[in-house]
Write an enzyme that holds these catalytic residues in place. Structure first.
Site, PDB file in Angstrom:
ATOM      1  N   THR A   7       0.829  -1.213   0.000  1.00  0.00           N
ATOM      2  CA  THR A   7       0.000   0.000   0.000  1.00  0.00           C
ATOM      3  C   THR A   7       0.859   1.257   0.000  1.00  0.00           C
ATOM      4  O   THR A   7       0.542   2.242  -0.669  1.00  0.00           O
ATOM      5  CB  THR A   7      -0.942   0.000   1.213  1.00  0.00           C
ATOM      6  N   CYS A   8       1.960   1.206   0.739  1.00  0.00           N
ATOM      7  CA  CYS A   8       2.848   2.361   0.834  1.00  0.00           C
ATOM      8  C   CYS A   8       3.435   2.718  -0.528  1.00  0.00           C
ATOM      9  O   CYS A   8       3.574   3.889  -0.877  1.00  0.00           O
ATOM     10  CB  CYS A   8       3.973   2.073   1.826  1.00  0.00           C
ATOM     11  N   SER A   9       3.773   1.681  -1.304  1.00  0.00           N
ATOM     12  CA  SER A   9       4.421   1.900  -2.601  1.00  0.00           C
ATOM     13  C   SER A   9       3.441   2.154  -3.728  1.00  0.00           C
ATOM     14  O   SER A   9       3.741   2.889  -4.666  1.00  0.00           O
ATOM     15  CB  SER A   9       5.294   0.682  -2.957  1.00  0.00           C
TER      16      SER A   9
END
Length: 245
Positions: free
Chosen positions: A51-53
């Site tokens: 999700t962060c990337s």
């Protein structure tokens, strides 16, 4: 999990971050980051995680100029990772508009009350996902993800923050352009987009994709290929005609 509480109205923790800039170790303090500035900070469980990337960092990077228009001096991404990992992730994400800060020892995150144990994932102590608006070191607003199982991502996103800053803000259409190095038509298309005020994501053949993707999506075997707001525009000449309208 201990209840996570907002620190709105309080000063951010006083921490010195160990960062690597080029071949040198550079200490960055809380004052360096926040004093006399309006800053948006978002914190996440880990660099290179899904999700962060895929969403969290890219969207803040995409909207950086919009935040700037609303008086934000800097956008900071923080994670309980070391500086080498954070720097590599920034390069991989092409996130030139975001400052990445490694909270390797979790001192800042602990001081914010956002340090949680993710032993079930083998991560150890990491940051809960949140975002905040900080003015001259004082937290004005925090968006803390709900304490639910997994890794909720509902309120710390860039769009939620920018709409807090300006409830009337309207999103511009997302733009993507397939290019390849050394292509003069690609350069012309980039100039057209920039002159028209469009932010765009560049998908470079040989780095981010191959001609197979271009053929599959457009049926063409040339670049550039431009998409605006879900609409397929075409090459540089097609883009010029579209913008002329």
């Amino acid at each position: 999990m201990t209840e996570l509480k907002s620190m709105e109205g309080q000063h951010v923790p006083n921490v010195t971050f160990r960062t690597r800039q080029g071949d040198q170790w550079v200490d960055v303090t809380t004052d360096d980051l926040f004093k006399g500035k309006t800053v948006v900070l978002f914190s996440l469980p880990g660099a290179f995680t899904p999700t962060c990337s895929s969403t969290h960092l890219p969207r803040y990077n995409e909207l950086a100029k919009e935040f700037k228009k609303l008086g934000v001096d800097e956008i900071i991404c923080m994670s309980v990772n070391d500086t080498f990992v954070m720097n590599a992730w920034k390069r991989d994400q092409h996130a030139e508009n975001v400052t990445v800060i490694p909270d390797g020892n979790g001192e800042f995150t602990r001081g914010m009350g956002m340090l949680v144990e993710k032993d079930d994932l083998g991560f150890g102590a990491r940051s809960w996902r949140y975002s905040m608006l900080v003015k001259d070191g004082i937290v004005e607003k925090m968006f803390i993800e709900p304490q639910e199982p997994g890794d909720p991502f509902k309120v710390s996103d860039a769009d939620t923050m920018i709409k807090y800053l300006d409830p009337e803000w309207k999103d511009a259409p997302s733009v993507a352009i397939f290019t390849k190095p050394g292509c003069p038509f690609c350069s012309a298309a980039r100039v057209l987009l920039e002159e028209a005020g469009y932010q765009y994501e560049e998908i470079v053949l040989g780095r981010d994709a191959t001609m197979t993707s271009v053929r599959a999506i457009t049926g063409k075997q040339t670049v550039p290929q431009v998409f605006i707001g879900g609409q397929y525009i075409g090459g540089s000449e097609d883009l010029a005609k579209f913008l002329a309208k």
